[in-house]
Design an enzyme around this catalytic site. Structure first.
Site, mmCIF file in Angstrom:
data_model
loop_
_atom_site.group_PDB
_atom_site.id
_atom_site.type_symbol
_atom_site.label_atom_id
_atom_site.label_comp_id
_atom_site.label_asym_id
_atom_site.label_seq_id
_atom_site.Cartn_x
_atom_site.Cartn_y
_atom_site.Cartn_z
ATOM 1 N N HIS A 267 0.828 -1.188 0.026
ATOM 2 C CA HIS A 267 0.132 0.021 -0.170
ATOM 3 C C HIS A 267 0.886 1.265 0.053
ATOM 4 O O HIS A 267 0.419 2.538 -0.475
ATOM 5 C CB HIS A 267 -1.082 -0.119 1.184
ATOM 6 C CG HIS A 267 -2.066 -1.072 1.132
ATOM 7 N ND1 HIS A 267 -1.906 -2.376 1.379
ATOM 8 C CD2 HIS A 267 -3.019 -1.125 0.215
ATOM 9 C CE1 HIS A 267 -2.965 -3.024 1.063
ATOM 10 N NE2 HIS A 267 -3.623 -2.480 0.392
ATOM 11 N N CYS A 587 -9.080 -3.239 -10.605
ATOM 12 C CA CYS A 587 -8.535 -1.966 -9.790
ATOM 13 C C CYS A 587 -7.170 -2.375 -9.139
ATOM 14 O O CYS A 587 -6.972 -1.488 -8.407
ATOM 15 C CB CYS A 587 -9.681 -1.709 -8.897
ATOM 16 S SG CYS A 587 -10.044 -2.725 -7.481
HETATM 17 C C1 PEP Z 1 -6.176 -5.101 -4.814
HETATM 18 O O1 PEP Z 1 -5.773 -5.784 -3.782
HETATM 19 O O2 PEP Z 1 -5.822 -5.291 -5.836
HETATM 20 C C2 PEP Z 1 -6.748 -3.991 -4.488
HETATM 21 C C3 PEP Z 1 -7.253 -3.145 -5.205
HETATM 22 O O3 PEP Z 1 -6.953 -3.450 -3.178
HETATM 23 P P1 PEP Z 1 -5.849 -3.104 -2.147
HETATM 24 O O4 PEP Z 1 -4.481 -2.818 -3.091
HETATM 25 O O5 PEP Z 1 -6.240 -1.756 -1.544
HETATM 26 O O6 PEP Z 1 -5.553 -4.041 -1.100
HETATM 27 MG MG MG Z 2 -6.999 -5.769 -1.743
#
Ligand code: PEP
Ligand code: MG
Length: 658
Positions: A267, A587
């Site tokens: 993240h 996403c």
């Molecule tokens: C993912 O896991 O691909 C996602 C979009 O959520 P995050 O990156 O916030 O865990």
């Molecule tokens: Mg995720």
């Protein structure tokens, strides 16, 4: 090869250097703190050296240019002086307790000791990544720390002090550490010991202080907040940066970010990309090699940090800075063009939003709404959880700023990595991070355990949804039961709001789920019957499928979204959604790489959400291919069982369509 994931040669993680030019991680974090080399270190190295740096980058001592490689995180080249993020001095407030609290305080101390030991053991396990000399220096130090945390005089005295002095655990740790360190140095001085012995005593005293600091950080979960001193145009260098730290950065004042630790799709990386700041993570040895004030060139696209660049390197870097700015301008021209394939298939390109600071970037990029609003930012870096009104106001502001374009709000996706102090302060999550945060209570699991938290957020979103089209997205779903329970909560909140006389949008916002666990992907046919839409989270899907921590530099080369297992899970989920005519988007970071666009189109996806700076590039890729050719191409790709071959196919296809 140019992939979203780092090349296998990416620098591995290393334990932080033997210096407290400390990372932004704090001890409450699941990431271990560095081992500070105890002697002779200054805690005030946070500002760039003003002397000794001549214009043009050569210092008076003309240190040699040094190139360090790491993981390419966020594109762009920047030149600036290193700002070493230092950890603030920890001075816990003195707290007295009642006799009745002694047991509780002792348990807190025991928990902090256990956590500190775990951090140190984790650090020691990583030592073999270091050069031999560094191993030889740091290993005994870690062993000494571990010994002190065992049944030692130090820990015994700390426990005693809680009981006899009637003080809180952090006060007892602070006082014991200070007193013992002072006694060790005083004794050596008094005995008239020789220089060597006195130096050794001082080292031991520093070790005691370092252990106290670690315990206090683990006890108080003191957040790291030293970015206010960050001078404009600096390159922020630290061992480790948490997502909550990134939320405190002002991208307008920052040239670039580079850190010793971190993976490509954690993240922290995602947020740095979102801010559009050139960034490189996982640069082994960086903080040791780059003292504050060092002139540095950071190439976020190549994953390289160049220290003390020669005039020739500097001239080249300046050309790259200009070239990148020019390319951005070219992309900006795409803004007004539609995202359609050459055979007229419309594709929805939306932006992910992690921080409200990104809103202007989303508008500039020409994104068609927000496909993933990671709502964690609302809860970070604050002492109390935001209430319904506060949340509703923030959502409303974002929805209104999107001027009628849809906004998909993902409810809180807490995990050990995304530290949220207010959750701990309000007793909603345990004080100590779980042994394995990724497999513990995260995402929807937490919300279902803490219905008030969930209901407050849903109520705020529902109220704000009067301002424009909104969808509600559930993170970390693994079973259909979770979706059903979440829908019950959603409906309960709707009923409550109606009873309260609140106006709600008609129809109500759709309730969708993230497909980010293999369980969800493989149950997608059943989930598609009950979810209103799918958003494929390729980041977690890759992590959970391949059993590779997405935020760890040490396994970064194994993190591979092109692994056939990941692609097959995605294909299964996409087909399940399409069969039932449920909207499906991707996403995760995969969506942001134009090289992957033909494959994703070929698998049937027509909706992508990504960091806003990637929208123009992906649009260019969409406009250069036909959906039909992509479908043929995807069939070929899905017959492969080797991801490096798949990667080559992707490169070939991209080149042929340039
Ligand atoms: C993912 O896991 O691909 C996602 C979009 O959520 P995050 O990156 O916030 O865990
Ligand atoms: Mg995720």
């Amino acid at each position: 090869m140019n992939r979203t994931k780092p090349p296998p040669a990416a620098a591995p993680a290393k334990p932080p250097p033997a210096k407290p030019v400390s990372g932004a991680g704090r001890s409450g974090a699941p990431k271990p703190q560095g081992v500070s080399k105890p002697q002779g270190v200054s805690k005030s190295q946070g500002t760039p050296r003003s002397q000794g740096t001549k214009p043009g980058g050569a210092t008076s001592a003309s240190p040699a240019e040094r190139r360090l490689s790491g993981i390419a995180i966020s594109e762009g080249v920047a030149i600036g002086a290193v700002f070493g993020a230092v950890e603030p001095e920890i001075e816990p407030p003195r707290r007295r307790i009642q006799a009745a609290d002694i047991e509780a305080e002792r348990s807190r101390l025991d928990a902090a000791i256990t956590q500190s030991k775990k951090q140190l053991v984790k650090l020691r396990a990583r030592l073999d990544m270091l050069p031999e000399e560094s191993q030889a220096e740091i290993a005994p130090l870690i062993d000494a720390y571990l010994q002190m945390l065992g049944p030692s005089r130090l820990t015994r005295t700390m426990r005693q002090r809680i009981e006899e002095g009637l003080v809180a655990a952090e006060t007892a740790v602070h006082d014991t550490g200070d007193a013992m360190a002072a006694a060790i140095t005083a004794m050596a001085d008094e005995d008239g010991k020789g220089g060597e012995q006195r130096a050794s005593a001082r080292r031991h005293a520093d070790e005691v202080r370092e252990i106290s600091r670690r315990l206090i950080r683990n006890l108080t979960r003191q957040p790291f907040r030293s970015f206010t001193a960050l001078p404009a145009g600096a390159v922020l260098v630290c061992e480790y940066l948490r997502p909550a730290d990134v939320a405190l950065l002002d991208p307008a004042r920052l040239a670039a970010v580079a850190a010793d630790e971190g993976g490509a799709d954690g993240h922290t990386a995602i947020m740095l990309r979102a801010l559009g700041v050139p960034a490189v993570l996982g640069v082994a040895d960086l903080t040791a090699a780059a003292p504050p004030g060092t002139l540095a060139v950071v190439d976020g696209g190549k994953g390289e940090v160049i220290l003390n660049p020669t005039p020739a390197t500097l001239a080249e870097a300046r050309r790259a800075v200009t070239g990148f700015a020019r390319q951005r301008q070219q992309w900006a021209r795409l803004k007004r063009l539609p995202a359609i394939t050459t055979d007229n298939q419309a594709v929805e390109l939306q932006a992910n939003l992690e921080l409200p600071a990104e809103l202007p970037l989303i508008a500039q990029a020409g994104a068609a709404g927000i496909g993933l609003l990671r709502s964690e930012f609302l809860f970070m870096n604050r002492e109390r959880m935001p209430n319904e009104d506060q949340q509703a106001e923030i959502y409303r502001g974002i929805i209104e700023a999107m001027g009628g374009d849809p906004v998909t709000i993902r409810v809180l996706d807490w995990s050990g990595e995304k530290e949220i102090d207010a959750l701990v302060a309000e007793g909603l999550v345990p004080d100590l991070p779980p042994v394995n945060p990724a497999l513990s209570v995260r995402g929807l699991r937490l919300l279902l355990r803490q219905p008030e938290l969930f209901e407050t957020q849903l109520a705020a979103i529902l109220r704000a949804a009067n301002a424009g089209p909104v969808r509600v997205l559930l993170p970390m779903v693994t079973t259909i039961g979770e979706l059903r329970r979440a829908r019950e909560v959603f409906e309960r909140v709707v009923r409550r709001l109606r009873r309260r006389g609140e106006r709600l949008p008609e129809p109500l916002p759709p309730l969708g789920i993230m497909i980010e666990t293999p369980a969800a992907a493989l149950s997608a046919d059943a989930l598609a019957l009950e979810a209103d839409f799918f958003a494929i989270g390729s980041n977690d899907l890759t992590m959970y499928t391949l059993a590779v921590d997405r935020g760890e530099a040490i396994v970064a080369s194994l993190y591979d979204p092109l692994h056939p297992a990941v692609l097959r899970l995605m294909q299964f989920a996409i087909e399940a959604a399409l069969l039932l005519r449920k909207p499906v988007s991707v996403c995760g970071e995969l969506a942001a790489n134009p090289k992957f666009t033909p494959l994703l189109l070929g698998l049937g996806l027509r909706s992508f959400s990504m960091n806003s700076s990637a929208v123009p590039r992906v649009k260019q890729a969409v406009r250069g291919v036909s959906a039909e050719a992509c479908a043929r191409f995807a069939r070929r790709v899905m017959e492969q069982n080797d991801s490096s071959l798949i990667d080559e196919l992707l490169s070939e296809f991209a080149e042929a369509n340039e």
